[in-house]
Motif scaffolding. Structure first.
Motif, mmCIF file in Angstrom:
data_model
loop_
_atom_site.group_PDB
_atom_site.id
_atom_site.type_symbol
_atom_site.label_atom_id
_atom_site.label_comp_id
_atom_site.label_asym_id
_atom_site.label_seq_id
_atom_site.Cartn_x
_atom_site.Cartn_y
_atom_site.Cartn_z
ATOM 1 N N SER A 321 0.908 -1.045 -0.072
ATOM 2 C CA SER A 321 0.159 -0.067 0.204
ATOM 3 C C SER A 321 1.046 1.406 -0.126
ATOM 4 C CB SER A 321 -0.905 -0.108 1.309
ATOM 5 O OG SER A 321 -1.813 -0.965 1.255
ATOM 6 N N GLU A 322 1.713 1.209 0.843
ATOM 7 C CA GLU A 322 2.835 2.287 0.808
ATOM 8 C C GLU A 322 3.279 2.701 -0.353
ATOM 9 O OE1 GLU A 322 5.437 2.342 4.176
ATOM 10 O OE2 GLU A 322 3.748 2.290 5.628
ATOM 11 N N GLU A 323 3.879 1.721 -0.934
ATOM 12 C CA GLU A 323 4.732 1.683 -2.303
ATOM 13 C C GLU A 323 3.703 2.377 -3.441
ATOM 14 O OE1 GLU A 323 6.667 -2.017 -3.626
ATOM 15 O OE2 GLU A 323 5.144 -1.946 -5.290
ATOM 16 N N MET A 324 2.530 1.772 -3.425
ATOM 17 C CA MET A 324 1.495 2.265 -4.213
ATOM 18 C C MET A 324 1.265 3.568 -4.172
ATOM 19 S SD MET A 324 -2.705 1.212 -4.503
ATOM 20 C CE MET A 324 -2.929 2.323 -2.925
ATOM 21 N N LEU A 325 0.917 4.059 -2.782
ATOM 22 C CA LEU A 325 0.703 5.538 -2.458
ATOM 23 C C LEU A 325 1.725 6.525 -2.928
ATOM 24 C CD1 LEU A 325 -1.245 4.788 0.841
ATOM 25 C CD2 LEU A 325 -2.311 5.391 -1.164
ATOM 26 N N ASP A 326 2.796 6.119 -2.709
ATOM 27 C CA ASP A 326 4.172 6.857 -2.906
ATOM 28 C C ASP A 326 4.237 7.029 -4.637
ATOM 29 O OD1 ASP A 326 4.685 7.476 -0.255
ATOM 30 O OD2 ASP A 326 6.172 5.699 -0.303
ATOM 31 N N GLU A 327 3.941 5.939 -5.241
ATOM 32 C CA GLU A 327 3.690 6.028 -6.807
ATOM 33 C C GLU A 327 2.987 7.019 -7.236
ATOM 34 O OE1 GLU A 327 3.722 2.363 -8.737
ATOM 35 O OE2 GLU A 327 5.466 1.407 -7.545
ATOM 36 N N MET A 328 1.600 7.059 -6.607
ATOM 37 C CA MET A 328 0.673 7.907 -7.168
ATOM 38 C C MET A 328 0.897 9.337 -6.798
ATOM 39 S SD MET A 328 -2.736 5.700 -5.691
ATOM 40 C CE MET A 328 -3.951 6.892 -6.112
ATOM 41 N N ALA A 329 1.577 9.265 -5.616
ATOM 42 C CA ALA A 329 1.941 10.758 -5.131
ATOM 43 C C ALA A 329 3.062 11.515 -6.223
ATOM 44 C CB ALA A 329 2.595 10.873 -3.827
ATOM 45 N N ALA A 330 3.894 10.369 -6.671
ATOM 46 C CA ALA A 330 4.859 10.944 -7.546
ATOM 47 C C ALA A 330 4.416 11.304 -8.852
ATOM 48 C CB ALA A 330 5.988 9.614 -7.880
ATOM 49 N N ALA A 331 3.294 10.758 -9.402
ATOM 50 C CA ALA A 331 2.570 10.898 -10.638
ATOM 51 C C ALA A 331 1.656 12.045 -10.498
ATOM 52 C CB ALA A 331 2.022 9.549 -10.929
ATOM 53 N N ASP A 332 1.250 12.590 -9.482
ATOM 54 C CA ASP A 332 -0.106 13.682 -9.212
ATOM 55 C C ASP A 332 0.277 14.610 -8.132
ATOM 56 O OD1 ASP A 332 -3.450 13.617 -10.070
ATOM 57 O OD2 ASP A 332 -2.626 15.013 -8.613
ATOM 58 N N PRO A 333 0.696 15.972 -8.642
ATOM 59 C CA PRO A 333 0.787 16.813 -7.522
ATOM 60 C C PRO A 333 -0.146 16.827 -6.675
ATOM 61 C CG PRO A 333 1.455 17.818 -9.966
ATOM 62 C CD PRO A 333 0.646 16.372 -9.982
ATOM 63 N N MET A 334 -1.327 16.923 -6.839
ATOM 64 C CA MET A 334 -2.416 17.085 -6.001
ATOM 65 C C MET A 334 -2.570 15.979 -5.068
ATOM 66 S SD MET A 334 -4.348 19.124 -4.257
ATOM 67 C CE MET A 334 -5.003 20.645 -5.580
ATOM 68 N N VAL A 335 -2.227 14.668 -5.536
ATOM 69 C CA VAL A 335 -2.170 13.468 -4.728
ATOM 70 C C VAL A 335 -1.073 13.605 -3.707
ATOM 71 C CG1 VAL A 335 -1.625 11.217 -4.516
ATOM 72 C CG2 VAL A 335 -3.312 12.064 -6.219
ATOM 73 N N ALA A 336 -0.003 14.304 -4.197
ATOM 74 C CA ALA A 336 1.239 14.359 -3.567
ATOM 75 C C ALA A 336 0.942 15.304 -1.960
ATOM 76 C CB ALA A 336 2.214 15.011 -4.139
ATOM 77 N N ARG A 337 0.221 16.252 -2.594
ATOM 78 C CA ARG A 337 -0.192 17.187 -1.362
ATOM 79 C C ARG A 337 -0.964 16.542 -0.204
ATOM 80 N NH1 ARG A 337 -2.855 22.571 -3.171
ATOM 81 N NH2 ARG A 337 -2.824 22.926 -0.840
ATOM 82 N N VAL A 338 -2.166 16.069 -0.994
ATOM 83 C CA VAL A 338 -3.091 15.390 -0.018
ATOM 84 C C VAL A 338 -2.370 14.187 0.862
ATOM 85 C CG1 VAL A 338 -5.336 13.951 0.141
ATOM 86 C CG2 VAL A 338 -5.189 16.046 -1.207
ATOM 87 N N HIS A 339 -1.731 13.240 0.225
ATOM 88 C CA HIS A 339 -1.227 12.240 0.350
ATOM 89 C C HIS A 339 -0.320 12.494 1.803
ATOM 90 C CE1 HIS A 339 0.242 8.410 1.551
ATOM 91 N NE2 HIS A 339 1.544 8.399 0.962
ATOM 92 N N GLY A 340 0.763 13.541 1.189
ATOM 93 C CA GLY A 340 1.874 13.976 2.170
ATOM 94 C C GLY A 340 0.972 14.558 3.625
ATOM 95 N N ASN A 341 0.113 15.356 3.393
ATOM 96 C CA ASN A 341 -0.480 15.844 4.499
ATOM 97 C C ASN A 341 -1.315 14.651 5.414
ATOM 98 O OD1 ASN A 341 -2.657 17.503 5.755
ATOM 99 N ND2 ASN A 341 -1.748 18.863 5.034
ATOM 100 N N GLN A 342 -1.909 13.936 4.732
ATOM 101 C CA GLN A 342 -2.769 12.987 5.518
ATOM 102 C C GLN A 342 -1.605 12.177 6.254
ATOM 103 O OE1 GLN A 342 -4.839 9.985 2.829
ATOM 104 N NE2 GLN A 342 -6.629 10.938 3.571
ATOM 105 N N LYS A 343 -0.772 11.665 5.575
ATOM 106 C CA LYS A 343 0.361 10.981 6.087
ATOM 107 C C LYS A 343 0.948 11.382 7.319
ATOM 108 C CE LYS A 343 4.311 8.110 4.616
ATOM 109 N NZ LYS A 343 5.129 7.828 3.225
ATOM 110 N N ALA A 344 1.266 12.607 7.221
ATOM 111 C CA ALA A 344 1.953 13.560 8.420
ATOM 112 C C ALA A 344 1.029 13.521 9.571
ATOM 113 C CB ALA A 344 2.490 14.677 7.931
ATOM 114 N N PHE A 345 -0.280 13.745 9.447
ATOM 115 C CA PHE A 345 -1.240 13.771 10.341
ATOM 116 C C PHE A 345 -1.398 12.585 10.966
ATOM 117 C CE2 PHE A 345 -5.321 13.752 12.476
ATOM 118 C CZ PHE A 345 -5.391 15.031 12.942
#
Ligand code: CA
Length: 366
Positions: A321-345
């Motif tokens: 799951s983590e691998e998939m989410l990181d790949e999605m974040a690398a491919a889409d700037p908005m996913v990167a923002r949302v996923h990064g924020n969510q992950k930190a929280f």
């Protein structure tokens, strides 16, 4: 949430169920809500009317808005297919065909890949944590930012709580048991299963029973005991696995047409947003109560065999799951923002919950 599925059962039954009242002439997004004026809204949903927990949750939200506003804002609910098809809810509210909608954000990944992060994320936050992120983190602001270009204002408006891992006809004792497994599991969870060697299948809810019965799929997830019992899945599968790693607390959404919402006086706006908060807690309470009742029925009356996924399997699925989410974040700037924020929280709240919720659960079962 999986509810693409729910649509399944819909069709004729939903339409026949009959909430098809006509909206009065003159109702619409531009209503201003002055003294004595009654504003009539339409709410389109992705659920069959009266569908346990979800359809009823949307209906309860509409009823609550009417009650809290003393009848000044009246919301007529339309089930999937009654005014627009389920998957046209987003566009219907965006265009003003309806002033309000109820569904789940992961249906709209075609509009924004990041949308699905506001419904549920594998190994992500549970209901309590997700709501904390929405209201006391950046979650709701990010969600609003993503829907803003569509003329929509989103709000959490329901949560199923942790779902079940699904129904299987063989035991899952190790990773090898997922290899080649054909399982109905949509969305992000399905992609994780694919990476684990399985074959994810996306089927509407109404087709799950027959697919499992005929062997065209080997396994399925749906929601949890309350909804799974209603579908009779225990009749076609022997083992009921937990936990639902792929949907740890699926958030349902309300969406408002921005022009219609902004035309409301401040008190009606507040009633709408706060009614959504009530709807979230109310649905979670309903699922908590009904799930435990249904689980008892499944186990004691129907002989369902409960199984927990082995740690080895869960750990591997989590890594994938983590691998998939990181790949999605690398491919889409908005996913990167949302996923990064969510992950930190999530990391922060996990530290706290390890010594609060989790520690207490353990203490309670000593
Ligand atoms: Ca599900």
């Amino acid at each position: 949430m999986k509810r693409r599925d729910i649509l399944a059962g819909l069709g004729a039954g939903a339409v026949a169920a009959g909430l098809t009242a006509c909206a009065p002439p003159g109702s619409g997004p531009a209503a201003s809500g002055g003294t004595g004026e009654v504003i009539r809204w339409k709410m389109v949903t992705t659920w069959p009317p009266g569908f346990p927990g979800l359809g009823t949750g949307a209906a309860n939200l509409a009823k609550l808005i009417g009650e809290l506003s003393g009848g000044r804002l009246q919301v007529q609910v339309y089930g999937a297919g009654e005014l627009v098809p389920a998957f046209e809810v987003f566009d219907a509210v965006s265009s003003g065909t309806a002033e309000m909608g109820h569904g789940a954000a992961y249906y709209w990944k075609g509009k924004s890949e990041a949308a699905q992060f506001f419904a549920s994320v594998p190994f992500g936050m549970n209901a309590q944590e997700l709501n904390a992120w929405f209201y006391y983190g950046d979650g709701l602001d990010l969600w609003r930012e993503i829907y803003e270009p569509f003329g929509l204002i989103p709000a959490p408006a329901g949560n199923t709580g942790v779902q079940m891992g699904g129904w299987f006809n063989k035991e899952i004792n190790g990773l090898g048991d997922l290899d080649g497994l054909k399982m109905r599991i949509p969305g992000l969870g399905g992609e994780v299963l694919r990476r684990a060697g399985g074959t994810p299948v996306n089927l509407p809810g109404g087709e799950i029973f027959t697919a499992l019965q005929t062997g065209s799929i080997d396994a399925t997830e749906w929601v949890g005991p309350y909804n799974d019992l209603a579908f009779g899945l225990h009749q076609v599968a022997r083992y009921y696995y937990y936990p639902g790693w792929h949907e740890p607390g699926t958030c349902l959404e309300a969406i408002f047409n921005a022009d219609a919402f902004n035309a409301l006086p401040a008190d009606l706006q507040s009633i709408c947003t706060n009614a959504c908060k009530v709807a979230t807690q109310s649905m979670l309470s309903e699922f908590t109560a009904r799930n435990q009742q249904a689980l008892e029925t499944l186990v004691s009356e129907h002989g369902v065999e409960l199984r927990r996924f082995p740690d080895e399997v869960l750990a591997r699925l989590r890594a994938l799951s983590e691998e998939m989410l990181d790949e999605m974040a690398a491919a889409d700037p908005m996913v990167a923002r949302v996923h990064g924020n969510q992950k930190a929280f999530q990391q922060g709240v996990t530290s706290w919950h390890e010594i609060s919720e989790e520690a207490f659960y353990r203490a309670r079962s000593l």
